[in-house]
Scaffold this motif. Structure first.
Motif, PDB file in Angstrom:
ATOM      1  N   LEU A  67      11.298  38.875 -29.737  1.00  0.00           N
ATOM      2  CA  LEU A  67       9.720  38.732 -29.451  1.00  0.00           C
ATOM      3  C   LEU A  67       9.379  37.189 -29.882  1.00  0.00           C
ATOM      4  CD1 LEU A  67       7.189  40.241 -29.330  1.00  0.00           C
ATOM      5  CD2 LEU A  67       6.881  40.630 -31.467  1.00  0.00           C
ATOM      6  N   THR A  68       8.663  36.589 -28.949  1.00  0.00           N
ATOM      7  CA  THR A  68       8.201  35.229 -29.083  1.00  0.00           C
ATOM      8  C   THR A  68       6.655  35.149 -29.005  1.00  0.00           C
ATOM      9  OG1 THR A  68       8.580  34.790 -26.585  1.00  0.00           O
ATOM     10  CG2 THR A  68      10.304  34.231 -27.944  1.00  0.00           C
ATOM     11  N   ASP A  69       6.096  36.039 -28.551  1.00  0.00           N
ATOM     12  CA  ASP A  69       4.586  36.037 -28.682  1.00  0.00           C
ATOM     13  C   ASP A  69       3.828  37.366 -28.521  1.00  0.00           C
ATOM     14  OD1 ASP A  69       2.014  34.812 -28.572  1.00  0.00           O
ATOM     15  OD2 ASP A  69       1.798  34.819 -26.462  1.00  0.00           O
ATOM     16  N   ILE A  70       2.871  37.613 -29.159  1.00  0.00           N
ATOM     17  CA  ILE A  70       2.031  38.702 -29.047  1.00  0.00           C
ATOM     18  C   ILE A  70       0.708  38.217 -28.744  1.00  0.00           C
ATOM     19  CG2 ILE A  70       0.911  40.811 -30.243  1.00  0.00           C
ATOM     20  CD1 ILE A  70       3.299  40.481 -32.296  1.00  0.00           C
ATOM     21  N   GLU A  71       0.356  38.196 -27.435  1.00  0.00           N
ATOM     22  CA  GLU A  71      -0.870  37.813 -26.977  1.00  0.00           C
ATOM     23  C   GLU A  71      -2.093  38.670 -27.108  1.00  0.00           C
ATOM     24  OE1 GLU A  71      -3.575  35.655 -24.924  1.00  0.00           O
ATOM     25  OE2 GLU A  71      -1.551  35.106 -25.421  1.00  0.00           O
TER      26      GLU A  71
END
Length: 189
Positions: A67-71
């Protein structure tokens, strides 16, 4: 030599395209196997109420199984889907939650900060009993075959959301002010 350079250039373009595609943001939906609970105390016993009927979406970037981003992330829970083992307790809880006017409990993400590979700090707004309040929540994340699992909890109080601690049996049983909200969310493509 020109043909090899062209092949190399084409390979780089294809590789770049695949890498970009593999890490693109995607929209995920909350799975029905997700669970929510709220726990507290009373002068009689500790208690817990549970629900498994939330709805929600998340915009996530997962690249190379990380997981690299939670927008974006939002979850809505029908307030009266939260149940205990006693109907009388449920009735008191729904009165406290003011479910006649506030049918849903909601969470909307404001920001997300990565702590390490499996831990994120989320800042978001809970709306409970018609009152909204921002909390920071530390969550543990796990990549699954279908998307992402996210687990965490928050300590809140009845007063935070303009509610009075419930009582029963003409005030002889009193609920403690502190509550713990727990969640185990599964977001799938």
């Amino acid at each position: 030599m020109k043909i090899n350079k062209i092949k190399l250039f084409a390979s780089v373009i294809v590789l770049f395209g695949v890498t970009t595609f593999a890490s693109a943001q995607k929209s995920y939906t909350l799975d029905t196997k997700s669970t929510f609970s709220v726990a507290g105390t009373s002068t009689l016993h500790d208690w817990e109420m549970k629900s498994g009927s939330g709805t929600g979406t998340a915009t996530l970037t997962i690249a190379n199984s990380k997981l690299t981003d939670i927008e974006a992330l939002s979850v809505t829970l029908l307030a009266e889907s939260i149940k205990s083992e006693k109907k009388s307790m449920d009735k008191v809880a729904y009165t406290t939650l003011k479910t006649d006017k506030n049918k849903n409990i909601k969470y909307v993400l404001k920001s997300a900060e990565k702590v390490n590979e499996t831990t994120w700090e989320l800042t978001g707004t809970y709306t409970i009993a018609g009152v909204s309040k921002v909390y920071k929540t530390t969550v543990k994340t796990t990549i699954t075959k279908d998307g992402l699992n996210m687990q965490g909890s928050n300590k809140i109080t009845f007063a935070d959301f303009g509610m009075k601690s419930p009582t029963a049996m003409l005030g002889t049983i009193k609920t403690g002010q502190d509550l713990t909200i727990k969640f185990n969310l599964n977001f799938n493509l």
